[in-house]
Design a protein around this motif. Structure first.
Motif, PDB file in Angstrom:
ATOM      1  N   ALA A  31       0.774  -1.228   0.188  1.00 23.53           N
ATOM      2  CA  ALA A  31      -0.006  -0.100  -0.013  1.00 23.53           C
ATOM      3  C   ALA A  31       0.948   1.416   0.109  1.00 23.53           C
ATOM      4  O   ALA A  31       0.491   2.256  -0.651  1.00 23.53           O
ATOM      5  N   ASN A  32       1.853   1.139   0.615  1.00 24.79           N
ATOM      6  CA  ASN A  32       2.816   2.283   0.696  1.00 24.79           C
ATOM      7  C   ASN A  32       4.269   2.195  -0.092  1.00 24.79           C
ATOM      8  O   ASN A  32       5.240   2.877   0.284  1.00 24.79           O
ATOM      9  N   CYS A  33       4.222   0.934  -0.865  1.00 27.55           N
ATOM     10  CA  CYS A  33       5.542   0.621  -1.591  1.00 27.55           C
ATOM     11  C   CYS A  33       6.663   0.567  -0.818  1.00 27.55           C
ATOM     12  O   CYS A  33       7.671   0.968  -1.237  1.00 27.55           O
ATOM     13  N   ASP A  34       6.287   0.049   0.342  1.00 25.80           N
ATOM     14  CA  ASP A  34       7.512  -0.099   1.293  1.00 25.80           C
ATOM     15  C   ASP A  34       8.079  -1.742   1.409  1.00 25.80           C
ATOM     16  O   ASP A  34       8.697  -1.889   2.453  1.00 25.80           O
ATOM     17  N   ARG A  35       7.666  -2.514   0.441  1.00 24.87           N
ATOM     18  CA  ARG A  35       7.910  -3.806   0.395  1.00 24.87           C
ATOM     19  C   ARG A  35       8.734  -4.159  -0.810  1.00 24.87           C
ATOM     20  O   ARG A  35       8.390  -3.675  -1.667  1.00 24.87           O
ATOM     21  N   LEU A  36       9.551  -5.248  -0.796  1.00 29.62           N
ATOM     22  CA  LEU A  36      10.623  -5.530  -1.795  1.00 29.62           C
ATOM     23  C   LEU A  36       9.609  -6.650  -2.566  1.00 29.62           C
ATOM     24  O   LEU A  36       9.373  -7.708  -1.906  1.00 29.62           O
ATOM     25  N   CYS A  37       9.757  -6.593  -4.135  1.00 29.23           N
ATOM     26  CA  CYS A  37       9.294  -7.820  -4.899  1.00 29.23           C
ATOM     27  C   CYS A  37      10.104  -9.038  -4.348  1.00 29.23           C
ATOM     28  O   CYS A  37      11.364  -8.674  -4.203  1.00 29.23           O
ATOM     29  N   PRO A  38       9.667 -10.283  -4.651  1.00 31.46           N
ATOM     30  CA  PRO A  38      10.606 -11.424  -4.573  1.00 31.46           C
ATOM     31  C   PRO A  38      11.829 -11.245  -5.671  1.00 31.46           C
ATOM     32  O   PRO A  38      11.675 -10.732  -6.724  1.00 31.46           O
ATOM     33  N   SER A  39      12.820 -11.616  -5.129  1.00 37.13           N
ATOM     34  CA  SER A  39      14.009 -11.577  -5.851  1.00 37.13           C
ATOM     35  C   SER A  39      14.258 -12.311  -7.028  1.00 37.13           C
ATOM     36  O   SER A  39      14.936 -11.845  -7.941  1.00 37.13           O
ATOM     37  N   HIS A  40      13.471 -13.244  -7.324  1.00 40.00           N
ATOM     38  CA  HIS A  40      13.590 -14.068  -8.525  1.00 40.00           C
ATOM     39  C   HIS A  40      12.417 -13.851  -9.648  1.00 40.00           C
ATOM     40  O   HIS A  40      12.210 -14.567 -10.487  1.00 40.00           O
ATOM     41  N   CYS A  41      11.903 -12.588  -9.328  1.00 35.22           N
ATOM     42  CA  CYS A  41      10.975 -12.433 -10.466  1.00 35.22           C
ATOM     43  C   CYS A  41      11.401 -12.262 -11.820  1.00 35.22           C
ATOM     44  O   CYS A  41      12.685 -11.561 -11.836  1.00 35.22           O
ATOM     45  N   GLY A  42      10.817 -12.510 -13.087  1.00 38.46           N
ATOM     46  CA  GLY A  42      11.313 -12.301 -14.164  1.00 38.46           C
ATOM     47  C   GLY A  42      11.035 -10.859 -14.714  1.00 38.46           C
ATOM     48  O   GLY A  42      10.594 -10.095 -14.166  1.00 38.46           O
ATOM     49  N   GLY A  43      11.495 -10.794 -16.075  1.00 44.08           N
ATOM     50  CA  GLY A  43      11.358  -9.555 -16.730  1.00 44.08           C
ATOM     51  C   GLY A  43      12.220  -8.356 -16.035  1.00 44.08           C
ATOM     52  O   GLY A  43      13.271  -8.598 -15.950  1.00 44.08           O
ATOM     53  N   ASN A  44      11.331  -7.441 -15.818  1.00 42.85           N
ATOM     54  CA  ASN A  44      12.131  -6.177 -15.237  1.00 42.85           C
ATOM     55  C   ASN A  44      11.944  -6.429 -13.675  1.00 42.85           C
ATOM     56  O   ASN A  44      12.463  -5.324 -13.047  1.00 42.85           O
ATOM     57  N   GLY A  45      11.629  -7.424 -13.087  1.00 45.49           N
ATOM     58  CA  GLY A  45      11.660  -7.519 -11.533  1.00 45.49           C
ATOM     59  C   GLY A  45      10.442  -7.385 -10.847  1.00 45.49           C
ATOM     60  O   GLY A  45      10.349  -7.203  -9.756  1.00 45.49           O
ATOM     61  N   THR A  46       9.354  -6.671 -11.642  1.00 49.97           N
ATOM     62  CA  THR A  46       8.282  -5.939 -11.078  1.00 49.97           C
ATOM     63  C   THR A  46       7.378  -7.046 -10.375  1.00 49.97           C
ATOM     64  O   THR A  46       7.238  -8.169 -10.860  1.00 49.97           O
ATOM     65  N   CYS A  47       6.491  -6.864  -9.527  1.00 54.27           N
ATOM     66  CA  CYS A  47       5.436  -7.554  -8.947  1.00 54.27           C
ATOM     67  C   CYS A  47       4.068  -6.758  -8.702  1.00 54.27           C
ATOM     68  O   CYS A  47       4.272  -5.669  -8.861  1.00 54.27           O
ATOM     69  N   GLU A  48       3.246  -7.664  -8.792  1.00 59.39           N
ATOM     70  CA  GLU A  48       1.802  -6.854  -8.376  1.00 59.39           C
ATOM     71  C   GLU A  48       1.723  -5.987  -7.306  1.00 59.39           C
ATOM     72  O   GLU A  48       2.295  -6.456  -6.075  1.00 59.39           O
ATOM     73  N   ARG A  49       1.094  -4.849  -7.218  1.00 56.48           N
ATOM     74  CA  ARG A  49       1.029  -3.935  -6.358  1.00 56.48           C
ATOM     75  C   ARG A  49       0.842  -4.438  -5.008  1.00 56.48           C
ATOM     76  O   ARG A  49       1.469  -4.029  -3.945  1.00 56.48           O
ATOM     77  N   TYR A  50      -0.229  -4.991  -4.820  1.00 56.44           N
ATOM     78  CA  TYR A  50      -0.667  -5.452  -3.358  1.00 56.44           C
ATOM     79  C   TYR A  50      -0.451  -6.852  -2.742  1.00 56.44           C
ATOM     80  O   TYR A  50       0.105  -7.026  -1.633  1.00 56.44           O
ATOM     81  N   SER A  51      -0.299  -7.859  -3.975  1.00 50.19           N
ATOM     82  CA  SER A  51      -0.029  -9.164  -3.331  1.00 50.19           C
ATOM     83  C   SER A  51       1.541  -9.526  -3.576  1.00 50.19           C
ATOM     84  O   SER A  51       1.974 -10.498  -2.888  1.00 50.19           O
ATOM     85  N   GLY A  52       2.206  -8.821  -4.435  1.00 50.56           N
ATOM     86  CA  GLY A  52       3.616  -9.155  -4.551  1.00 50.56           C
ATOM     87  C   GLY A  52       3.873 -10.365  -5.470  1.00 50.56           C
ATOM     88  O   GLY A  52       5.128 -10.588  -5.712  1.00 50.56           O
ATOM     89  N   GLU A  53       2.682 -10.850  -6.156  1.00 54.07           N
ATOM     90  CA  GLU A  53       3.111 -11.952  -7.226  1.00 54.07           C
ATOM     91  C   GLU A  53       3.984 -11.130  -8.391  1.00 54.07           C
ATOM     92  O   GLU A  53       3.726 -10.059  -8.703  1.00 54.07           O
ATOM     93  N   CYS A  54       4.707 -12.127  -8.815  1.00 48.77           N
ATOM     94  CA  CYS A  54       5.554 -11.673  -9.846  1.00 48.77           C
ATOM     95  C   CYS A  54       4.588 -11.510 -11.182  1.00 48.77           C
ATOM     96  O   CYS A  54       3.826 -12.394 -11.431  1.00 48.77           O
ATOM     97  N   LEU A  55       5.069 -10.420 -11.927  1.00 51.10           N
ATOM     98  CA  LEU A  55       3.980 -10.220 -13.093  1.00 51.10           C
ATOM     99  C   LEU A  55       4.649 -10.678 -14.378  1.00 51.10           C
ATOM    100  O   LEU A  55       3.864 -10.897 -15.355  1.00 51.10           O
ATOM    101  N   HIS A  56       5.816 -10.893 -14.476  1.00 51.12           N
ATOM    102  CA  HIS A  56       6.542 -11.538 -15.726  1.00 51.12           C
ATOM    103  C   HIS A  56       7.214 -12.838 -15.513  1.00 51.12           C
ATOM    104  O   HIS A  56       8.187 -12.842 -16.199  1.00 51.12           O
ATOM    105  N   GLY A  57       6.727 -13.695 -14.770  1.00 52.75           N
ATOM    106  CA  GLY A  57       7.257 -14.905 -14.857  1.00 52.75           C
ATOM    107  C   GLY A  57       8.537 -14.883 -13.721  1.00 52.75           C
ATOM    108  O   GLY A  57       8.387 -13.929 -12.930  1.00 52.75           O
ATOM    109  N   CYS A  58       9.413 -15.955 -13.780  1.00 51.11           N
ATOM    110  CA  CYS A  58      10.340 -16.101 -12.827  1.00 51.11           C
ATOM    111  C   CYS A  58      11.653 -16.189 -13.723  1.00 51.11           C
ATOM    112  O   CYS A  58      11.608 -16.538 -14.845  1.00 51.11           O
TER     113      CYS A  58
END
Length: 216
Positions: A31-58
């Motif tokens: 909610a406040n963008c204060d958490r880090l996305c999982p370190s093994h997210c693919g693509g540009n490393g981004t994740c879903e805003r609220y759940s933290g799920e990787c948006l572009h695979g692994c």
């Protein structure tokens, strides 16, 4: 209330978003963008805003919604790649097969077989045949030769046994004759040898002499 309504109207009219609706910087969520996305997210490393799920695979070698699970070490490729959702191997290391590459290929050339069917892709190793190379090849021409040589060996054993017995009988006759001549002089009658006990002594002497000859 009127002031808040005017602020909201001006914000929507200008095409901008409220601070709470802004996208988080790369690698952050919450909610406040204060958490880090999982370190093994693919693509540009981004994740879903609220759940933290990787948006572009692994990244290669990981799978799952949050890319925290490692692909099986038996998966093929330089980094053991697998399906990003199920974790099933995309390919297997040499000599292995199955969804998670935990089964072995048998009797395949270079240990290469189909991942699903286990069929040898480059043919069967020497001495095997069949779709799965699980049938041994038997050379029928060898069987008669084996039987023939086995018969020769058996015949040789029988002949050797017969010859040995024949020599043994000849030796018995020779020993009996030689010992009889040594105890009974020419011209002597059988009665001169003595009683039955003396004959037993002669036979015992013959046995002892034969035993001594065998030891020598």
């Amino acid at each position: 209330m009127l002031l808040m309504f005017l602020v909201l109207r001006d914000t929507k009219g200008s095409g901008t978003t409220l601070p709470s609706e802004k996208e988080c910087p790369f690698f952050r969520f919450g909610a406040n963008c204060d958490r880090l996305c999982p370190s093994h997210c693919g693509g540009n490393g981004t994740c879903e805003r609220y759940s933290g799920e990787c948006l572009h695979g692994c990244l290669p070698g990981y799978f799952g919604s949050f890319c925290k699970l490692e692909c099986d070490q038996n998966c093929g490729g330089d980094v053991h790649e697998c399906d990003k959702l199920t974790g099933t191997c995309l390919q297997c290391r040499a000599g292995l097969t199955g969804e998670f590459c935990q089964k072995k290929c048998f009797n395949c050339i270079r240990d290469v077989c189909h991942k699903q069917t286990m069929e040898c892709l480059q043919g069967c190793a020497t001495g095997y045949t069949g779709p799965l190379c699980d049938e041994e090849i038997t050379d029928n021409s060898v069987v008669p030769l084996v039987i023939f040589f086995a018969g020769l060996v058996l015949l040789a054993v029988i002949l050797s046994t017969l010859i040995k017995k024949r020599h043994q009988r000849a030796d018995d006759v020779h020993y009996k004759r030689s010992y009889t001549e040594s105890y009974i002089k020419p011209g002597d009658s059988t009665s001169s040898v003595g009683d039955t006990s003396e004959l037993f002594d002669i036979m015992e002497a013959m046995k002892q002499r034969r035993s001594d000859d065998a030891e020598e």
